[in-house]
Structures are given as structure tokens and as C-alpha cells.
Design a protein around this motif. Structure first.
Motif, short mmCIF file in Angstrom:
data_model
loop_
_atom_site.label_atom_id
_atom_site.label_comp_id
_atom_site.label_asym_id
_atom_site.label_seq_id
_atom_site.Cartn_x
_atom_site.Cartn_y
_atom_site.Cartn_z
N GLN A 269 0.83 -1.20 0.00
CA GLN A 269 0.00 0.00 0.00
C GLN A 269 0.87 1.26 0.00
N PRO A 270 0.38 2.32 -0.61
CA PRO A 270 1.16 3.58 -0.65
C PRO A 270 1.11 4.30 0.69
N VAL A 271 1.73 3.70 1.71
CA VAL A 271 1.63 4.24 3.07
C VAL A 271 2.27 5.63 3.18
N GLU A 272 3.32 5.86 2.41
CA GLU A 272 3.98 7.15 2.52
C GLU A 272 3.06 8.27 2.02
N ALA A 273 2.43 8.04 0.87
CA ALA A 273 1.52 9.05 0.30
C ALA A 273 0.32 9.27 1.22
N ILE A 274 -0.21 8.19 1.76
CA ILE A 274 -1.38 8.30 2.63
C ILE A 274 -0.99 8.99 3.94
N GLY A 275 0.18 8.62 4.46
CA GLY A 275 0.68 9.25 5.68
C GLY A 275 0.86 10.75 5.51
N ARG A 276 1.33 11.14 4.33
CA ARG A 276 1.53 12.57 4.06
C ARG A 276 0.20 13.32 4.08
N LEU A 277 -0.82 12.71 3.48
CA LEU A 277 -2.16 13.33 3.48
C LEU A 277 -2.64 13.54 4.90
N CYS A 278 -2.38 12.55 5.76
CA CYS A 278 -2.82 12.64 7.15
C CYS A 278 -2.04 13.72 7.89
N ARG A 279 -0.73 13.70 7.69
CA ARG A 279 0.10 14.66 8.41
C ARG A 279 -0.28 16.10 8.07
N GLN A 280 -0.55 16.36 6.78
CA GLN A 280 -0.94 17.72 6.36
C GLN A 280 -2.17 18.20 7.11
N ARG A 281 -3.02 17.22 7.51
CA ARG A 281 -4.29 17.59 8.16
C ARG A 281 -4.27 17.35 9.67
N GLY A 282 -3.11 16.96 10.19
CA GLY A 282 -3.02 16.72 11.64
C GLY A 282 -3.80 15.49 12.08
N ILE A 283 -3.93 14.51 11.18
CA ILE A 283 -4.65 13.27 11.51
C ILE A 283 -3.64 12.20 11.88
N LEU A 284 -3.91 11.43 12.94
CA LEU A 284 -3.03 10.33 13.35
C LEU A 284 -3.04 9.26 12.27
N PHE A 285 -1.88 8.70 11.97
CA PHE A 285 -1.81 7.65 10.95
C PHE A 285 -1.16 6.39 11.52
N HIS A 286 -1.89 5.29 11.44
CA HIS A 286 -1.39 3.99 11.88
C HIS A 286 -1.26 3.06 10.68
N THR A 287 -0.19 2.25 10.69
CA THR A 287 -0.08 1.21 9.66
C THR A 287 0.20 -0.14 10.31
N ASP A 288 -0.55 -1.14 9.88
CA ASP A 288 -0.34 -2.53 10.29
C ASP A 288 0.76 -3.06 9.37
N ALA A 289 1.98 -3.14 9.92
CA ALA A 289 3.13 -3.58 9.12
C ALA A 289 3.52 -5.01 9.50
N VAL A 290 2.55 -5.79 9.97
CA VAL A 290 2.85 -7.14 10.44
C VAL A 290 3.47 -7.98 9.31
N GLN A 291 3.00 -7.81 8.08
CA GLN A 291 3.60 -8.58 6.98
C GLN A 291 4.85 -7.91 6.42
N ALA A 292 4.97 -6.62 6.60
CA ALA A 292 6.08 -5.89 5.99
C ALA A 292 7.35 -5.92 6.83
N ALA A 293 7.20 -5.90 8.15
CA ALA A 293 8.37 -5.80 9.04
C ALA A 293 9.31 -6.97 8.82
N GLY A 294 10.57 -6.67 8.65
CA GLY A 294 11.58 -7.70 8.43
C GLY A 294 11.67 -8.15 6.99
N LYS A 295 10.74 -7.69 6.15
CA LYS A 295 10.73 -8.12 4.74
C LYS A 295 10.92 -6.96 3.78
#
Ligand SMILES: *Cc1c(COP(=O)(O)O)cnc(C)c1O
Length: 387
Positions: free
Chosen positions: A161-187
């Protein structure tokens, strides 16, 4: 026929690696001290926990080890991020949460439960490739949104998923952003200092660590309230005596995974390509997921006219362990919510097979699996034609 065991379900869980086991062992035996205790045995356990916290912080590129909090696994980390993230948002007058239709149930069911607390939600869909479009997330945002949760890599089809782009949208608006990286971590490479991510979940047993231990990264300065209440462990953020051996195992497993990341990623890409190529030669087969944005190691294919559950049972008789999607829905004949969200028709969604590899998987195992699947699909179709 000789009895073979081929493990093709590494997205559900992975075997504990030998070095991780060896690192854990002392803390299961003589190192039994409570990390909160003042005497030597306690202090030693405390040091082991803090060393693991540093390992995790380094592996994730976090700014500080004080941003890492240990949990009982991915599910607890996701629940904590969603429930406490929503509480934090509520305190700021925000009453809506945004997530996606392809999340793990640990996020989806938590978000649904928020209704009881007066927090509503919007569930954003995915493309046919299993990817969430940042524009769709943006369209769902508004003044009332306080938390967004979008996974990094999908556990059923491997789509990134484009987490960086989505995170940026959230940050611009002061919205908390969480990502479930259970499959991504270590890979996948993760550098949290460079990412607009406020909270990130991971789980040790998905990268050759022990079950029942995970972590939530919480960016420094985020006043995330605790989810488990009690003692003052984890800087008063997560009560409960620390799972010392598990935490040591998590730290070691993540450090090892990150140290071998490039090498494993190349091997997994090669093997996944070989597997996919073989499976797609079976007539009436369809790949589920994204060709270009995919976690190496997860292959999801649907077969026309075949029930995924029957396929799994016959593969098991052949000594091959696989899944039809998420482990949590196995035994439940309903089609995967992820495949349905991708617009895959129900009969095809019910005929899906997820094979997930690890660095231990061999080319011979891949070839043997393709052979077995081809044979079984042919046989199952034969039964259907006769009945
Ligand atoms: C496995 C998994 C979880 C749950 O983690 P547990 O440690 O098993 O509770 C959450 N999210 C994703 C994407 C997963 O693959």
C-alpha cells in the motif's frame, strides 16, 4: 510415495529460527527475574528487554528506542493503535476513523467496535489489484477524522500500500496515521524517521520469532493513552509483566531479518515468480494481487470451478501446508473479505489459494507444489463434472 512436508503458509506464521531460539533459551530458564525487580536477576532481565527495544528501534529506523512498546502480538498492537488512537482523536473532538476494506480483522473489527464508543468509520475500497488509492483515502478525509489506519502489505494477496503518500495526506491535516506492518516488518526496508507514520504494528512470529509477542511503534510526542491498564511497565503505556524471552526473541528475529533483507528478498522474488509462473499454466487460473506492487513471498491464485477448501484439504494429504487466505477465516467457508473487496467474483474468491514462502523454501519445493496443485485442480474439476 514418500511422506513429504512442504510448508507454504509463512504469512500465517513462521517457524522459530535456531539463533532466535538460542537467544531466548536463557530467559526461559535461569533468567526468570521480573524486569521490574531491583535485585540482580531483575536488572538482568530489564537489560535484556531494553537491548531488544534498541534492536527493534534500529531495525525500523526509529528516532529512539523510547518509541517502541512491546505487546502480546500484532492483534494487540492493532487494537491498541485503533482504540487508543480513537480516544486521542475523540479528546480533540474528532469522531470518525478511516480504514480500508482489505485490512486484517484485528484492525477492521476494532474499527467496527468503535461504534459503541460513538466513533463512526469510513471504509475505503481497493482496486482490483488489492491496492488502496491515496486519492480514495483523501476523498474520505474531513474535519471530523482523527485517525487513519492503512496496512503496509496485505496478508492475503501481498499487495503493498502507498503508506507514505497516505501518511503525508494525514500529516498535512493533523490526523493520526497507523499502519499494520505485520507482513512488511523484516521483509521490506522501513525507515520510520523518514516516514509520516505515527504508529506501526508488528508481530514476531511472522519473521521467525516466537508467537505471542509484538510491538507498537508510537512516534515520540504522540500522547497515545494505554490500552492495557495496571502496573507501570513500558513507561506506563502497557501494563503487565514483560514477556522477557519473547521480547528477546522478537529483537533477535527482527535484527536477523533486517540483516538478511536484501538477500532474502531477492531469493523470495525468484521463487515467487517461479511459483506463479507454474501455477498460471494451469488452465482457468487467475492471479490475485498486484504484479508490480507485491511483497515477495506471497502468491495468491484462484482456480475456476474449484473450492479453495477442498484444494487445501487435498494439498494437506499431499503433505503441503497452504491457506485460502487469512488463517483466521479457515474453516469458515465464506469468501475472503479481501478478495471480495478487490471485486473478484464470489465463486473465484472461494477458489483461491494463498502460498507464502520463506527464505527456507527451496526451488524443488516450489516445483513439487506446482505439480501437486495442477494434479489436484484437475482431479477436483473431474469430480464436479461427474456430479
Ligand atoms: C498475522 C497478522 C496480524 C495478527 O498478528 P498476531 O501476532 O497473530 O496477533 C495482524 N495483521 C496482519 C497483516 C497479519 O498478517
Amino acid at each position: 510415495m514418500e511422506k513429504r512436508h512442504i510448508y507454504m503458509d509463512n504469512a500465517a506464521t513462521t517457524p522459530l529460527s535456531q539463533p532466535v531460539w538460542e537467544a531466548m533459551l536463557p530467559w526461559l530458564r535461569e533468567g526468570y527475574g521480573n524486569p521490574s525487580a531491583v535485585y540482580r536477576k531483575g536488572r538482568e532481565a530489564r537489560r535484556a528487554v531494553e537491548a531488544a527495544r534498541r534492536q527493534v528501534a534500529i531495525a525500523l529506523g526509529a528516532a529512539s528506542h523510547t518509541e517502541i512498546f512491546f505487546t502480546s502480538g500484532g492483534t494487540e498492537a492493532d487494537n491498541w493503535a485503533v482504540f487508543s488512537g480513537a480516544r486521542l482523536a475523540l479528546a480533540r473532538g474528532k469522531t470518525r476513523v478511516v480504514t480500508t476494506a482489505i485490512e486484517h480483522k484485528a484492525v477492521l473489527e476494532s474499527v467496527r467496535t468503535l461504534e459503541q464508543l460513538g466513533v463512526s468509520h469510513t471504509i475505503v475500497g481497493a482496486t482490483g489489484d488489492g491496492v488502496v488509492d491515496p486519492a480514495a483515502v483523501e476523498a474520505a478525509l474531513g474535519e471530523d477524522v482523527g485517525l487513519v489506519s492503512v496496512m503496509w502489505a496485505n496478508n492475503e494477496v501481498g499487495s503493498l500500500q502507498p503508506v507514505e503518500a497516505i501518511g503525508r495526506l494525514c500529516r498535512q491535516r493533523g490526523i493520526l496515521f497507523h499502519t499494520d506492518a505485520v507482513q512488511a516488518a523484516g521483509k521490506l526496508p522501513i525507515h520510520l524517521q523518514e516516514l509520516p507514520v505515527d504508529m506501526l504494528s508488528l508481530s514476531a512470529h511472522k519473521f521467525h520469532g516466537p508467537k505471542g509477542v509484538g510491538a507498537l511503534y508510537v512516534r515520540g510526542g504522540t500522547a497515545l493513552p494505554p490500552y492495557l491498564h495496571g502496573g507501570g511497565q513500558e513507561h506506563h503505556r502497557r501494563a503487565g509483566t514483560e514477556n522477557v524471552a519473547g521480547i528477546v526473541g522478537l529483537g533477535e528475529a527482527l535484527a536477523q531479518a533486517v540483516a538478511h533483507l536484501n538477500e532474502h528478498s531477492r531469493a523470495l522474488t525468484r521463487l515467487s515468480d517461479r511459483l506463479l509462473e507454474g501455477l498460471l499454466q494451469i488452465p482457468g487460473s487467475h492471479r490475485n494481487g498486484s504484479g508490480s506492487r507485491c511483497l515477495p513471498g506471497i502468491v495468491n491464485v484462484s482456480f475456476e470451478g474449484v473450492e479453495g477448501e477442498s484444494l487445501l484439504l487435498m494439498l494437506d494429504l499431499d503433505g503441503i501446508a497452504a491457506s485460502s487466505g487469512s488463517a483466521c477465516t479457515t474453516g469458515d467457508p465464506a469468501a475472503s473479505h479481501v478478495l471480495l473487496a478487490m471485486g473478484i467474483p464470489e465463486p473465484l474468491a472461494k477458489g483461491s489459494l494463498r502460498l507464502s514462502l520463506s527464505a527456507d523454501t527451496t526451488a524443488a519445493e516450489v516445483d513439487r507444489t506446482v505439480e501437486a496443485v495442477a494434479h489436484i485442480v484437475h482431479k477436483l474439476r473431474g469430480y464436479t463434472m461427474k456430479s
